[in-house]
Design a protein around this motif. Structure first.
Motif, short mmCIF file in Angstrom:
data_model
loop_
_atom_site.label_atom_id
_atom_site.label_comp_id
_atom_site.label_asym_id
_atom_site.label_seq_id
_atom_site.Cartn_x
_atom_site.Cartn_y
_atom_site.Cartn_z
N VAL A 259 0.83 -1.20 0.00
CA VAL A 259 0.00 0.00 0.00
C VAL A 259 0.87 1.26 0.00
O VAL A 259 0.62 2.20 -0.76
CB VAL A 259 -0.97 0.00 1.21
CG1 VAL A 259 -1.66 1.34 1.36
CG2 VAL A 259 -2.00 -1.11 1.06
N GLY A 260 1.91 1.26 0.84
CA GLY A 260 2.81 2.41 0.87
C GLY A 260 3.51 2.62 -0.46
O GLY A 260 3.65 3.76 -0.93
N GLY A 261 3.95 1.53 -1.08
CA GLY A 261 4.59 1.62 -2.39
C GLY A 261 3.63 2.13 -3.45
O GLY A 261 4.00 2.94 -4.31
N ALA A 262 2.38 1.67 -3.39
CA ALA A 262 1.37 2.12 -4.36
C ALA A 262 1.10 3.61 -4.20
O ALA A 262 1.00 4.34 -5.19
CB ALA A 262 0.08 1.32 -4.18
N LEU A 263 1.00 4.06 -2.96
CA LEU A 263 0.77 5.49 -2.72
C LEU A 263 1.97 6.32 -3.17
O LEU A 263 1.80 7.38 -3.78
CB LEU A 263 0.47 5.74 -1.24
CG LEU A 263 -0.89 5.23 -0.75
CD1 LEU A 263 -0.98 5.35 0.77
CD2 LEU A 263 -2.03 5.96 -1.43
N ALA A 264 3.17 5.85 -2.86
CA ALA A 264 4.38 6.56 -3.28
C ALA A 264 4.45 6.64 -4.80
O ALA A 264 4.78 7.69 -5.36
CB ALA A 264 5.62 5.87 -2.72
N TYR A 265 4.12 5.55 -5.47
CA TYR A 265 4.12 5.55 -6.94
C TYR A 265 3.08 6.54 -7.47
O TYR A 265 3.35 7.33 -8.35
CB TYR A 265 3.86 4.14 -7.47
CG TYR A 265 4.08 4.01 -8.95
CD1 TYR A 265 5.29 3.56 -9.45
CD2 TYR A 265 3.09 4.35 -9.87
CE1 TYR A 265 5.52 3.45 -10.80
CE2 TYR A 265 3.30 4.25 -11.23
CZ TYR A 265 4.51 3.79 -11.70
OH TYR A 265 4.74 3.68 -13.04
#
Length: 186
Positions: free
Chosen positions: A105-111
């Motif tokens: 989820v954090g990676g998706a938001l960062a992307y």
């Protein structure tokens, strides 16, 4: 009579699954494993049925696309949390399962905020991880409910969940990290 008037049913089944989380958690916390097993089976059946309806009749919605996987994830994380709180599962396994999900989820938001919009499709390792997590929870609850199940499922299940969580989390990190790097370069 038009079938379109029934297109609310998949979303209602997803909402029902969300409502089942509290009694499921209570069943696990109070060690009423047969009740928890029944609720888990009902939740799985509603998940399968709402997916069938959405695909078969094309009753897809934006709400369903977001709420359905969140309901599934919430139920699964609740199972791991309650089994950890009752000391059935080790704390490190729950941290690993939750950490993997937070990484994704954090990676998706960062992307999304750093690179741009994307449609995240579950990867094969991600789907396999979810399948393993579901099977292991189901096997453990069956065992705890006193129904026929081999006791070794606990140790083997913990190992399988740990390996698949690490592998699928690493896979998501590698794939989306590479996509982000390529998008930044172009």
């Amino acid at each position: 009579m038009s079938l379109e008037r029934w297109r609310w049913i998949p979303n209602a089944l997803t909402f029902l699954r969300i409502l089942l989380i509290a009694p499921f958690a209570s069943g696990l916390l109070t060690e009423n494993y047969r009740l928890a097993l029944l609720i888990f089976v009902v939740a799985a059946a509603t998940d399968a049925f709402d997916g069938f309806l959405a695909r078969h009749f094309n009753w897809r919605s934006r709400f369903g696309a977001v709420a359905d996987p969140l309901a599934d994830k919430a139920l699964l994380l609740t199972a791991y949390l309650m089994l950890t709180l009752t000391e059935v599962l080790p704390v490190w396994l729950f941290i690993l399962v939750l950490g993997r999900d937070l990484l994704i989820v954090g990676g998706a938001l960062a992307y999304h905020y750093g690179i741009g919009r994307f449609d995240m499709e579950p990867s094969l390792p991600g789907k396999l991880n979810t399948f393993i997590q579901i099977l292991v929870v189901l096997a453990i609850i069956v065992l705890l409910a006193g129904l026929p199940m081999q006791p070794w499922v606990m140790d083997v299940g913990i190992l399988m969940v740990a390996i698949s969580a690490i592998f699928s989390g690493g896979h998501y990190l590698m794939v989306w990290g590479l996509r982000a790097w390529r998008a930044r370069r172009s």
